[in-house]
Design an enzyme around this catalytic site. Structure first.
Site, PDB file in Angstrom:
ATOM      1  N   GLU A 136       0.805  -4.960 -13.177  1.00 35.89           N
ATOM      2  CA  GLU A 136       0.359  -3.680 -12.606  1.00 35.89           C
ATOM      3  C   GLU A 136       1.442  -3.096 -11.684  1.00 35.89           C
ATOM      4  OE1 GLU A 136      -1.848  -3.282  -9.131  1.00 35.89           O
ATOM      5  OE2 GLU A 136      -2.386  -5.391  -8.962  1.00 35.89           O
ATOM      6  N   LYS A 179      -9.498 -10.795  -2.289  1.00 38.68           N
ATOM      7  CA  LYS A 179      -9.156 -10.867  -0.875  1.00 38.68           C
ATOM      8  C   LYS A 179     -10.364 -10.922   0.031  1.00 38.68           C
ATOM      9  CE  LYS A 179      -4.642  -9.323  -0.215  1.00 38.68           C
ATOM     10  NZ  LYS A 179      -3.812  -8.168  -0.480  1.00 38.68           N
TER      11      LYS A 179
HETATM   12  N1  PSU Z   1      -5.950  -6.320  -4.014  1.00 42.27           N
HETATM   13  C1  PSU Z   1      -4.822  -6.885  -3.569  1.00 42.27           C
HETATM   14  N2  PSU Z   1      -3.643  -6.246  -3.761  1.00 42.27           N
HETATM   15  C2  PSU Z   1      -3.573  -5.057  -4.433  1.00 42.27           C
HETATM   16  C3  PSU Z   1      -4.789  -4.493  -4.924  1.00 42.27           C
HETATM   17  C4  PSU Z   1      -5.945  -5.151  -4.705  1.00 42.27           C
HETATM   18  O1  PSU Z   1      -4.877  -7.940  -2.981  1.00 42.27           O
HETATM   19  O2  PSU Z   1      -2.484  -4.504  -4.582  1.00 42.27           O
HETATM   20  C5  PSU Z   1      -4.732  -3.216  -5.732  1.00 42.27           C
HETATM   21  C6  PSU Z   1      -4.802  -3.539  -7.233  1.00 42.27           C
HETATM   22  O3  PSU Z   1      -4.027  -2.612  -7.956  1.00 42.27           O
HETATM   23  C7  PSU Z   1      -6.277  -3.332  -7.544  1.00 42.27           C
HETATM   24  C8  PSU Z   1      -6.575  -2.150  -6.667  1.00 42.27           C
HETATM   25  O4  PSU Z   1      -6.533  -3.059  -8.915  1.00 42.27           O
HETATM   26  O5  PSU Z   1      -5.873  -2.412  -5.452  1.00 42.27           O
HETATM   27  C9  PSU Z   1      -8.048  -1.978  -6.404  1.00 42.27           C
HETATM   28  O6  PSU Z   1      -8.261  -0.771  -5.736  1.00 42.27           O
HETATM   29  P1  PSU Z   1      -9.752  -0.211  -5.571  1.00 42.27           P
HETATM   30  O7  PSU Z   1     -10.433  -1.201  -4.672  1.00 42.27           O
HETATM   31  O8  PSU Z   1      -9.574   1.133  -4.950  1.00 42.27           O
HETATM   32  O9  PSU Z   1     -10.320  -0.155  -6.954  1.00 42.27           O
END
Ligand code: PSU
Ligand code: MN
Length: 304
Positions: free
Chosen positions: A24, A158
């Protein structure tokens, strides 16, 4: 027609039937500061190659969906500011408008499927946020896992998230959650969240076999492989919890909502823990890249 552009290395791997691992790009633009984001992106690609597969970092650049990025692309993304963070909801609209953006796990799974890539390695997935019972903030990553047939390797989720609720939603959606080499569901910086993972597997062969079986059964959706951070780099849960609590308070004070929430929490936790959480983050992504490459090798040639 979907405007796909394959990096030369990726196109060559597809011709030769070599295993591929999708990576990603939101982790580059929103997950880590420069220059660690660029160094990590390069190191993760190198780790995939060293483990016997070919990396394909995915992003939308000027209306094209790139499967694999050149060195120059990676560098530009890592240095760019105000890059859009694209997920399932906005990816197609931005492509149609000839825009650019980095891809979340959900969007990378979509890109991988279009390219016939069956494994995606990342750091942590999005999930159910704490307080979701009032905010309704649940990452689109979870539903994507139930719809798009890609095995995603992450270090769990996380501690900024509500892990029990995240596991409940994954179960509701019918997503297999597989802890690698242990019973506990890992919690990103720490190996043990205190929660048991629904499934456990001890080899990439087993994970690949489960992936192929789902495909043979015609089940939509992928698998979440929760790979614990190497013990030498883990940060104990209580240490992280203090930073997380404070970051969540700051986010609430600012009234943040929607896609701003996750990047803000990540950068606050980095600030509050100094370099340590970032170093752990880098190590766990590398670890996931290696496991992803092994799984991809055992899945075999992509079926398009
Ligand atoms: N969690 C992490 N590092 C990240 C992300 C999530 O520990 O970089 C990023 C990833 O790209 C994940 C996105 O798909 O955040 C999720 O965002 P949201 O909660 O807005 O869907
Ligand atoms: Mn969200």
């Amino acid at each position: 027609m979907i405007p796909l552009i394959y990096a030369p290395e990726v196109a060559e791997a597809q011709r030769a039937g070599q295993p591929l691992v999708a990576l990603e790009s939101t982790i580059i633009t929103h997950g880590m500061p420069y220059p660690q984001n660029l160094e990590t992106a390069q190191a993760v690609e190198a780790a995939v190659r060293k483990a016997g597969a070919v990396p394909a970092t995915c992003a939308v650049l000027r209306g094209f969906l790139h499967i694999g990025l050149t060195e120059a692309h990676l560098e530009r993304l890592a240095k760019a500011r105000n890059v859009a963070k694209l997920s399932r909801a906005d990816m197609a609209a931005v492509i149609a408008q000839k825009g650019s953006g980095s891809l979340t796990v959900a969007a990378t799974m979509i890109a991988a499927r279009l390219a016939g890539i069956e494994v995606h390695a990342t750091g942590g997935i999005g999930g159910v946020h704490r307080g979701a019972e009032t905010t309704f903030d649940i990452s689109a990553d979870l539903r994507e896992l139930s719809e798009t047939p890609v095995t995603v390797v992450a270090a769990g989720a996380k501690a900024i998230l509500d892990l029990p609720k995240t596991l409940e939603v994954l179960e509701t959606l019918g997503v297999p959650v597989i802890a690698f080499g242990q019973d506990a569901f890992p919690a990103f910086w720490s190996r043990d969240s205190g929660l048991k993972a629904p499934l456990r597997m001890d080899s990439p062969q087993q994970i690949a076999a489960a992936h192929r079986t789902r495909r043979a059964m015609g089940l939509p959706g992928g698998q979440l492989v929760a790979n614990p951070i190497p013990a030498a780099h883990e940060i104990p849960r209580d240490e992280i919890e203090m930073a997380v609590t404070s970051a969540l308070e700051d986010a609430a004070d600012r009234g943040l909502t929607g896609k701003e929430v996750t990047p803000f929490l990540l950068s606050r936790v980095y600030d509050l823990t100094g370099g340590r959480s970032l170093e752990a983050n880098i190590e766990l992504v590398l670890n996931n890249a290696r496991l992803g490459a092994q799984i991809a090798q055992h899945i075999g040639t992509p079926q398009r």
